[in-house]
Design an enzyme around this catalytic site. Structure first.
Site, PDB file in Angstrom:
ATOM      1  CB  SER A  44      28.739 -19.186   2.530  1.00  0.00           C
ATOM      2  OG  SER A  44      27.960 -18.262   1.809  1.00  0.00           O
ATOM      3  CE1 TYR A 107      25.199 -23.009 -13.699  1.00  0.00           C
ATOM      4  CE2 TYR A 107      23.556 -21.864 -15.016  1.00  0.00           C
ATOM      5  CZ  TYR A 107      24.436 -22.916 -14.847  1.00  0.00           C
ATOM      6  OH  TYR A 107      24.571 -23.849 -15.826  1.00  0.00           O
ATOM      7  CE1 TYR A 133      28.100 -12.692   2.188  1.00  0.00           C
ATOM      8  CE2 TYR A 133      26.624 -14.395   1.369  1.00  0.00           C
ATOM      9  CZ  TYR A 133      27.838 -14.033   1.894  1.00  0.00           C
ATOM     10  OH  TYR A 133      28.799 -14.972   2.128  1.00  0.00           O
ATOM     11  CE  LYS A 162      29.262 -12.942   5.780  1.00  0.00           C
ATOM     12  NZ  LYS A 162      28.921 -14.382   5.821  1.00  0.00           N
TER      13      LYS A 162
END
Length: 301
Positions: A44, A107, A133, A162
């Site tokens: 990211s 989204y 994640y 994570k």
């Protein structure tokens, strides 16, 4: 595989025409030379969702070459559906990365059955080590610990999770319920030391881009039982993290993240980061001056 230590989620320098691969090579080289345990360029922080699949592959090829076996090479899928995720995993496997981090769907607000089904479809086609994640400020939802537990129990290639939620109670649940089976990795620099003290195995963090060996020092101090010294170093960095914004700090992923991390990297290393990839705005002059002030007070520039 047991993931431990500090993995650097690296920024991506751009030119007006594309990725500045030579600038990226310099950043990665300095991180590897500093002794960090891994590099994670298609993150990211590295603006993975704005990189084309071809750029992602090239970025990881550079990372693999620079790491040279001295640090783990982690790749992020950065896609929102199982088909493109599987395709990116296949491409990364061809590059020879060590671990793949699976970005959760974004989204649309999915229910937990859909998230579980997504993981099954991806992991049924994946035979490389995988990090799960959660990053709710980017996806719009947090993934229940029980979903991660269910997936990890079914798929042995899952080696870590994570957590970029910024929710410390949730993080403690991850450590308690999954820490014996998986590596629990903190995703926010601000929470790194508290996470280690409570039993996290390490972190995938953006700070190493410009902090030199500071994050490694935090890790070492906690592992050696020097908690008071680690907390002191943590508190020294708090003005920086409060200013930088981003996951868990401002309630949304605002325009200051990751552009301020990129600017900090430029100021410390002298690497031209180029223009931010739209729609990220450039850093305002007042923010640049404040960042310079903080970095000078920390002795980084």
């Amino acid at each position: 595989m047991k993931l431990e230590g500090v993995i650097a989620a690296t920024v991506t320098p751009f030119t007006k025409d594309g990725v500045n691969y030579e600038g990226l090579r310099i950043i990665l080289s300095r991180i590897v030379e500093a002794g960090y345990h891994g590099v994670f360029p298609t993150s990211s922080t590295g603006e993975v969702t704005k990189l084309t699949p071809e750029e992602r592959v090239k970025v990881m090829e550079v990372a693999k070459e620079v790491a040279g076996g001295k640090a783990l090479v982690i790749a992020g899928t950065g896609t929102g559906d199982h088909l493109s995720t599987i395709d990116m995993v296949r491409r990364y496997k061809d590059v020879g990365v060590d671990v793949v981090l699976i970005t959760p769907p974004y989204y649309i607000q999915y229910d937990w059955a859909a998230i579980y089904a997504f993981y099954k479809k991806v992991l049924d086609k994946t035979d490389v080590p995988v990090i799960l994640y959660t990053i709710p400020l980017a996806t719009g939802y947090n993934i229940p610990v029980e979903v991660f537990e269910l997936v990890a129990n079914e798929y042995s290639q899952v080696v870590g999770v994570k957590d970029s939620s910024g929710d410390f109670r949730y993080h403690l649940d991850l450590i308690y319920l999954l820490g014996r089976r998986l590596s629990v990795l903190q995703g926010l620099d601000m929470l790194f030391v508290p996470s280690l003290i409570m039993g996290a195995h390490g972190g995938i963090l953006a700070g190493p881009n410009f902090l030199g060996k500071t994050t490694l020092e935090q890790y070492r101090l906690v592992k050696e039982g020097k908690t008071a010294e680690a907390v002191s170093l943590h508190n020294k960095l708090m003005p920086l993290w409060r200013f930088m914004g981003g996951c868990g700090l401002v309630g949304k992923l605002g325009g200051k993240w990751p552009t301020l991390y990129k600017l900090a990297t430029q100021l410390v290393h002298g690497i031209d980061m180029g223009p931010p990839r739209e729609p990220l705005p450039p850093v305002e002059d007042k923010d640049r001056k404040e960042l310079e002030k903080i970095l000078k007070e920390l002795g980084l520039i």
